[in-house]
Design a protein around this motif. Sequence first.
Motif, mmCIF file in Angstrom:
data_model
loop_
_atom_site.group_PDB
_atom_site.id
_atom_site.type_symbol
_atom_site.label_atom_id
_atom_site.label_comp_id
_atom_site.label_asym_id
_atom_site.label_seq_id
_atom_site.Cartn_x
_atom_site.Cartn_y
_atom_site.Cartn_z
ATOM 1 N N VAL A 201 0.879 -1.173 0.000
ATOM 2 C CA VAL A 201 0.000 0.000 0.000
ATOM 3 C C VAL A 201 0.912 1.217 0.000
ATOM 4 N N GLU A 202 0.831 2.033 -1.064
ATOM 5 C CA GLU A 202 1.825 3.118 -1.185
ATOM 6 C C GLU A 202 1.397 4.400 -0.481
ATOM 7 N N ASN A 203 0.146 4.457 -0.022
ATOM 8 C CA ASN A 203 -0.312 5.655 0.687
ATOM 9 C C ASN A 203 -0.350 5.368 2.182
ATOM 10 N N HIS A 204 0.400 6.152 2.947
ATOM 11 C CA HIS A 204 0.420 5.969 4.397
ATOM 12 C C HIS A 204 -0.078 7.241 5.058
ATOM 13 N N ILE A 205 -0.959 7.072 6.043
ATOM 14 C CA ILE A 205 -1.357 8.240 6.839
ATOM 15 C C ILE A 205 -0.731 8.048 8.213
ATOM 16 N N SER A 225 -11.704 4.282 13.540
ATOM 17 C CA SER A 225 -12.978 4.299 12.802
ATOM 18 C C SER A 225 -12.757 4.685 11.352
ATOM 19 N N ALA A 226 -11.927 5.713 11.141
ATOM 20 C CA ALA A 226 -11.652 6.156 9.768
ATOM 21 C C ALA A 226 -10.864 5.083 9.017
ATOM 22 N N ALA A 227 -9.965 4.393 9.706
ATOM 23 C CA ALA A 227 -9.099 3.390 9.073
ATOM 24 C C ALA A 227 -9.911 2.275 8.413
ATOM 25 N N ALA A 228 -11.009 1.881 9.062
ATOM 26 C CA ALA A 228 -11.815 0.762 8.552
ATOM 27 C C ALA A 228 -12.321 1.049 7.142
ATOM 28 N N MET A 235 -2.708 3.112 4.429
ATOM 29 C CA MET A 235 -2.310 2.426 5.651
ATOM 30 C C MET A 235 -2.242 3.416 6.805
ATOM 31 N N PHE A 236 -2.892 3.067 7.912
ATOM 32 C CA PHE A 236 -2.967 3.959 9.071
ATOM 33 C C PHE A 236 -1.893 3.597 10.096
ATOM 34 N N VAL A 237 -1.040 4.583 10.405
ATOM 35 C CA VAL A 237 0.088 4.359 11.307
ATOM 36 C C VAL A 237 0.053 5.403 12.424
ATOM 37 N N VAL A 238 0.412 4.968 13.640
ATOM 38 C CA VAL A 238 0.528 5.914 14.761
ATOM 39 C C VAL A 238 1.998 6.030 15.126
ATOM 40 N N ASN A 285 -13.115 14.716 9.943
ATOM 41 C CA ASN A 285 -11.947 15.383 9.353
ATOM 42 C C ASN A 285 -10.992 14.387 8.702
ATOM 43 N N LEU A 286 -10.794 13.248 9.354
ATOM 44 C CA LEU A 286 -9.896 12.231 8.811
ATOM 45 C C LEU A 286 -10.439 11.679 7.486
ATOM 46 N N LYS A 287 -11.744 11.362 7.495
ATOM 47 C CA LYS A 287 -12.355 10.802 6.274
ATOM 48 C C LYS A 287 -12.280 11.798 5.119
ATOM 49 N N GLU A 288 -12.561 13.050 5.435
ATOM 50 C CA GLU A 288 -12.538 14.091 4.405
ATOM 51 C C GLU A 288 -11.126 14.241 3.816
ATOM 52 N N PHE A 289 -10.132 14.225 4.705
ATOM 53 C CA PHE A 289 -8.729 14.352 4.287
ATOM 54 C C PHE A 289 -8.324 13.173 3.387
ATOM 55 N N CYS A 290 -8.647 11.960 3.828
ATOM 56 C CA CYS A 290 -8.269 10.755 3.057
ATOM 57 C C CYS A 290 -8.965 10.740 1.703
ATOM 58 N N GLN A 291 -10.260 11.094 1.707
ATOM 59 C CA GLN A 291 -11.018 11.067 0.455
ATOM 60 C C GLN A 291 -10.497 12.110 -0.528
ATOM 61 N N SER A 292 -10.198 13.305 -0.012
ATOM 62 C CA SER A 292 -9.708 14.367 -0.903
ATOM 63 C C SER A 292 -8.331 13.969 -1.454
ATOM 64 N N TYR A 293 -7.545 13.264 -0.639
ATOM 65 C CA TYR A 293 -6.238 12.787 -1.121
ATOM 66 C C TYR A 293 -6.427 11.761 -2.244
#
Length: 329
Positions: A201-205, A225-228, A235-238, A285-293
């Motif tokens: 997966v080449e996109n990492h948040i 929740s957004a990761a699902a 890919m969701f990373v902390v 906000n997370l969903k909006e950011f990921c979708q716009s990306y």
Amino acid sequence: SSQNLSEEFAKAAQQLKKEAPRIQFGKIDVTHQLDLRKEFNIREFPTVKFFVDGSRKDPIDCKGVRQASAFITWVKRRTGPSTVLINSTDQAEAIIHAADLAVIGFFKELHNDSVDIFCETAKDVPEMPFGMTASKDVCASYGIQKNTLVVFKKGKPVHNEVLEDGRQNKLDLTRLIKSFTLDLVTEYNLETSVKIFDVPVENHILLFTPTNSETFNAIYENYKSAAAEFRGKIMFVVVNTNETRNGRVFEYFRIREVDVPAVRILNLTSDAKYKMPADEVTVENLKEFCQSYLNGKAKLHLSSEEIPEDWDKTPVKVLVGKNFNRIVF
């Protein structure tokens, strides 16, 4: 490490010598073999390539395979059937419980584009067993009516993906399935960093936050929740900002104490970075950011220091990322 991979590769060679003697394993030190490096476009080490029918043209890249067992499966799936044909529920259950993760394709008939893509995907995911069935009884016992790929984790179904001709491609399915080798959200550390890059997966948040802060649990739940919704796409990373060993990651993203919690998206291929426009780490906000990306609408984030107040006091101007374009061009 290279050494480790070399040992696993040798183990696989040893075992396949008995099982499939026509498959030859070889190892080359290309330190001084510049022609070979150029011919096969070798940019990183170690690189494993599979040559078919004695042809030097277009060898198949073997990426992200680290264990001897996975090497053996990878080769076998390229020289024979890549999935097991399932005729009974008992057989399906045996495959589902054989490993931590298993993938089963349920089909109405075994001759269509979706089946082909499923079998091609199996070749690229040697870490887990793949089975497929067109048995009405087996489909009925799992309550499946359409052509569907199901990922099982520890014997339980964790994801259903309806397969429609022409809608999915091999890479998307590979990304989706391999993402289950990691948790929905992965905490970045020395051990997980290797696994993170094995999933194609080449996109990492990345969420930068101290994991011991009072607000962490609430933020983490929102993030999960957004990761699902973006599994297999982003890919969701902390990244724990209290962990000093993560210092290089903060530097790379120019994250400072005052900025956290901060959220960035990184595209591994282009190395482009994007900053979440909103400060609050909410699901919305997370969903909006990921979708716009994903829609190509996110604004590129150019890391920069703040513009110094006296940047143009002297004949030699001080330029940083934020005023570079405006002044120079």
